[in-house]
Design an enzyme around this catalytic site. Structure first.
Site, PDB file in Angstrom:
ATOM      1  N   GLU A  50      34.944  73.702  47.989  1.00 55.33           N
ATOM      2  CA  GLU A  50      35.940  73.887  49.053  1.00 55.33           C
ATOM      3  C   GLU A  50      37.339  74.103  48.469  1.00 55.33           C
ATOM      4  O   GLU A  50      38.163  74.797  49.026  1.00 55.33           O
ATOM      5  CB  GLU A  50      35.921  72.661  49.964  1.00 55.33           C
ATOM      6  CG  GLU A  50      36.346  72.946  51.393  1.00 55.33           C
ATOM      7  CD  GLU A  50      36.096  71.748  52.296  1.00 55.33           C
ATOM      8  OE1 GLU A  50      36.939  71.485  53.145  1.00 55.33           O
ATOM      9  OE2 GLU A  50      35.064  71.086  52.121  1.00 55.33           O
ATOM     10  N   THR A  94      32.009  39.813  39.486  1.00 53.46           N
ATOM     11  CA  THR A  94      31.262  41.015  39.879  1.00 53.46           C
ATOM     12  C   THR A  94      32.163  42.111  40.466  1.00 53.46           C
ATOM     13  O   THR A  94      31.759  43.266  40.522  1.00 53.46           O
ATOM     14  CB  THR A  94      30.169  40.656  40.912  1.00 53.46           C
ATOM     15  OG1 THR A  94      30.788  40.071  42.054  1.00 53.46           O
ATOM     16  CG2 THR A  94      29.142  39.718  40.311  1.00 53.46           C
ATOM     17  N   ASP A  95      33.383  41.745  40.886  1.00 54.62           N
ATOM     18  CA  ASP A  95      34.219  42.723  41.595  1.00 54.62           C
ATOM     19  C   ASP A  95      34.588  43.940  40.747  1.00 54.62           C
ATOM     20  O   ASP A  95      34.583  45.065  41.241  1.00 54.62           O
ATOM     21  CB  ASP A  95      35.509  42.057  42.096  1.00 54.62           C
ATOM     22  CG  ASP A  95      35.261  41.163  43.301  1.00 54.62           C
ATOM     23  OD1 ASP A  95      34.093  41.056  43.736  1.00 54.62           O
ATOM     24  OD2 ASP A  95      36.227  40.559  43.808  1.00 54.62           O
ATOM     25  N   LYS A 105      28.936  47.978  42.313  1.00 53.12           N
ATOM     26  CA  LYS A 105      28.696  46.893  43.276  1.00 53.12           C
ATOM     27  C   LYS A 105      28.696  47.493  44.678  1.00 53.12           C
ATOM     28  O   LYS A 105      29.666  48.118  45.089  1.00 53.12           O
ATOM     29  CB  LYS A 105      29.786  45.831  43.133  1.00 53.12           C
ATOM     30  CG  LYS A 105      29.580  44.615  44.027  1.00 53.12           C
ATOM     31  CD  LYS A 105      30.657  43.559  43.788  1.00 53.12           C
ATOM     32  CE  LYS A 105      30.453  42.358  44.692  1.00 53.12           C
ATOM     33  NZ  LYS A 105      31.466  41.314  44.470  1.00 53.12           N
ATOM     34  N   SER A 112      37.572  38.583  38.533  1.00 51.66           N
ATOM     35  CA  SER A 112      37.667  39.898  37.893  1.00 51.66           C
ATOM     36  C   SER A 112      38.604  40.866  38.619  1.00 51.66           C
ATOM     37  O   SER A 112      39.010  41.873  38.043  1.00 51.66           O
ATOM     38  CB  SER A 112      36.291  40.516  37.716  1.00 51.66           C
ATOM     39  OG  SER A 112      35.747  40.902  38.938  1.00 51.66           O
ATOM     40  N   TYR A 149      34.159  29.712  47.771  1.00 52.30           N
ATOM     41  CA  TYR A 149      34.197  28.872  46.574  1.00 52.30           C
ATOM     42  C   TYR A 149      35.357  29.370  45.731  1.00 52.30           C
ATOM     43  O   TYR A 149      35.997  30.369  46.073  1.00 52.30           O
ATOM     44  CB  TYR A 149      32.885  29.012  45.774  1.00 52.30           C
ATOM     45  CG  TYR A 149      32.581  30.459  45.464  1.00 52.30           C
ATOM     46  CD1 TYR A 149      31.823  31.227  46.339  1.00 52.30           C
ATOM     47  CD2 TYR A 149      33.125  31.086  44.337  1.00 52.30           C
ATOM     48  CE1 TYR A 149      31.595  32.573  46.095  1.00 52.30           C
ATOM     49  CE2 TYR A 149      32.895  32.426  44.088  1.00 52.30           C
ATOM     50  CZ  TYR A 149      32.127  33.161  44.972  1.00 52.30           C
ATOM     51  OH  TYR A 149      31.919  34.493  44.738  1.00 52.30           O
ATOM     52  N   THR A 176      32.483  34.527  39.517  1.00 52.20           N
ATOM     53  CA  THR A 176      31.655  33.613  40.309  1.00 52.20           C
ATOM     54  C   THR A 176      30.618  32.904  39.467  1.00 52.20           C
ATOM     55  O   THR A 176      30.216  31.774  39.769  1.00 52.20           O
ATOM     56  CB  THR A 176      30.965  34.408  41.443  1.00 52.20           C
ATOM     57  OG1 THR A 176      31.981  34.908  42.293  1.00 52.20           O
ATOM     58  CG2 THR A 176      30.021  33.549  42.256  1.00 52.20           C
TER      59      THR A 176
HETATM   60  N1  ASP Z   1      35.958  37.735  43.056  1.00 51.66           N
HETATM   61  C1  ASP Z   1      34.920  37.351  42.138  1.00 51.66           C
HETATM   62  C2  ASP Z   1      35.190  38.031  40.806  1.00 51.66           C
HETATM   63  O1  ASP Z   1      35.044  39.208  40.691  1.00 51.66           O
HETATM   64  C3  ASP Z   1      33.606  37.729  42.686  1.00 51.66           C
HETATM   65  C4  ASP Z   1      32.424  37.529  41.807  1.00 51.66           C
HETATM   66  O2  ASP Z   1      32.483  37.205  40.634  1.00 51.66           O
HETATM   67  O3  ASP Z   1      31.325  37.751  42.313  1.00 51.66           O
HETATM   68  O4  ASP Z   1      35.561  37.383  39.881  1.00 51.66           O
END
Ligand code: ASP
Length: 363
Positions: free
Chosen positions: A320, A127-128, A200, A94, A61, A47
């Site tokens: 457990e 971020t993923d 995340k 990602s 986006y 992103t």
């Molecule tokens: N789907 C995107 C990625 O991981 C989301 C992001 O970058 O926030 O590339």
């Protein structure tokens, strides 16, 4: 010549010689003198390189659109804190990272940190799966130079886009001498996290990243502030080394819920998994009707790593479930996706359950 002019002249001559040497060995950089830290921005997409149709598109986006040179050109303030150059490693979202891409990226980072002209590396990343890449690099890069991962939750085209400040902050951290020796770092939302701990937690807000043991520090107006150091083994003291790593074995994560299907675990084994991370309920628990299947798979050589779907806390051994008896491993405080990374790396070294468990305690 007075007694103080001689050392002064010697110092001047030495600094002239040093700057000549710097000029000679830094042709790849735009400025000759090394007055600022030299930071390479290795771009992978996400992103932070995304673009939406309008300024109100903060969550819809396309990721991985803007090339790294454009990202850098959009932040002229970078010039005040570092000498920066960009390299486009990938241009992907990602979620499309694979083991092969992880290894390829790691090898490039390793080559960069070996360059005496490079003081730090920033990796722009979606971020993923940023938390998987950051943990992987924390384990395999044998250098104390800062390796800083950064992303954004909004594309650069949206109102209140967060990527610009995140990237500026990441460059500040990568160029800071006080960021050395702390393992891979993740800079998001003004916080500096350990690449091992961070995860995340929110999918559409700028405060998406969180470490259950707390961030290591903050970065504010071009300055770093540190409050903790990582406790687990990383980078220079790690037994894993990207330079000798060729590939990673398959590890599958299976998510624990009520009413599980044993056949799914057998299918993972048939598909070539060397280990299954069981993202179990609570303390990584295994349902009574699954136990025999997992014991049988273990006896066939597949490793069972018990993690938890809860997110925080740590999985206790022999609580457990009698792990010693069944020869299962617990993931300690690692979430399932991080346990997958460590299990894959550990399996490149050993197939012994006790050794695997030692690795999970240590890293
Ligand atoms: N789907 C995107 C990625 O991981 C989301 C992001 O970058 O926030 O590339």
């Amino acid at each position: 010549m007075t007694s103080w002019t001689r050392p002064f002249l010697r110092a001047t001559a030495l600094s002239f010689l040093a700057s000549c040497l710097t000029i000679a060995s830094s042709q790849a950089w735009s400025q000759p003198a090394r007055s600022k830290p030299q930071v390479v921005i290795l771009a992978t997409g996400g992103t932070i390189a995304g673009a939406g149709a309008s300024a109100t598109n903060s969550a819809t986006y396309q990721a991985a659109k803007v090339p790294v040179d454009k990202l850098i050109a959009g932040i002229p303030e970078l010039d005040n804190v570092a000498q920066v150059r960009g390299e486009q490693a990938f241009q992907i979202a990602s979620e499309s990272f694979t083991n092969d891409k992880l290894v390829e990226l790691g090898k490039r980072v390793s080559a960069l940190v070996k360059d005496p002209q490079v003081d730090g590396v920033v990796i722009t990343h979606g971020t993923d799966t940023l938390e998987e890449t950051s943990f992987f690099l924390n384990l395999v890069i044998r250098s104390d130079k800062p390796v800083v991962l950064v992303g954004s939750m909004r594309p650069g085209t949206s109102m209140s886009a967060d990527g610009m400040l995140n990237l500026y902050n990441a460059v500040v951290v990568a160029g800071s001498a006080d960021a050395r020796g702390k393992g891979s770092l993740v800079v998001m939302n003004d916080q500096i996290h350990s690449g091992r701990d961070v995860t995340k937690r929110v999918n559409i807000q700028t405060n998406a990243f969180y470490s259950q043991w707390g961030p290591l520090g903050m970065v504010v107006e071009g300055r770093t502030y540190w409050f903790r150091t990582p406790a687990k083994t990383h980078t220079t003291r790690s037994e894993f080394d990207i330079d000798t790593l060729r590939s990673l074995p398959e590890v599958h994560v299976l998510y624990g819920t009520g009413n599980m299907t044993p056949e799914v675990y057998k299918a993972a084994a048939r598909a070539g998994a060397r280990a299954i991370v069981h993202a179990g309920t609570g303390n990584g628990s295994v349902a009574n009707y699954l136990v025999d299947t997992l014991k049988a798979l273990r006896s066939e050589g597949l490793h069972i790593v018990r993690s938890s779907r809860v997110g925080d806390g740590l999985v206790l051994r022999n609580s457990e479930q009698p792990d010693d008896k069944y020869e299962w491993v617990v993931a300690h405080d690692l979430n399932p996706q991080k346990a997958k990374i460590l299990a894959a790396l550990a399996l490149t070294k050993t197939g012994d359950t006790k050794e695997l468990q030692r690795i999970f305690w240590q890293y």
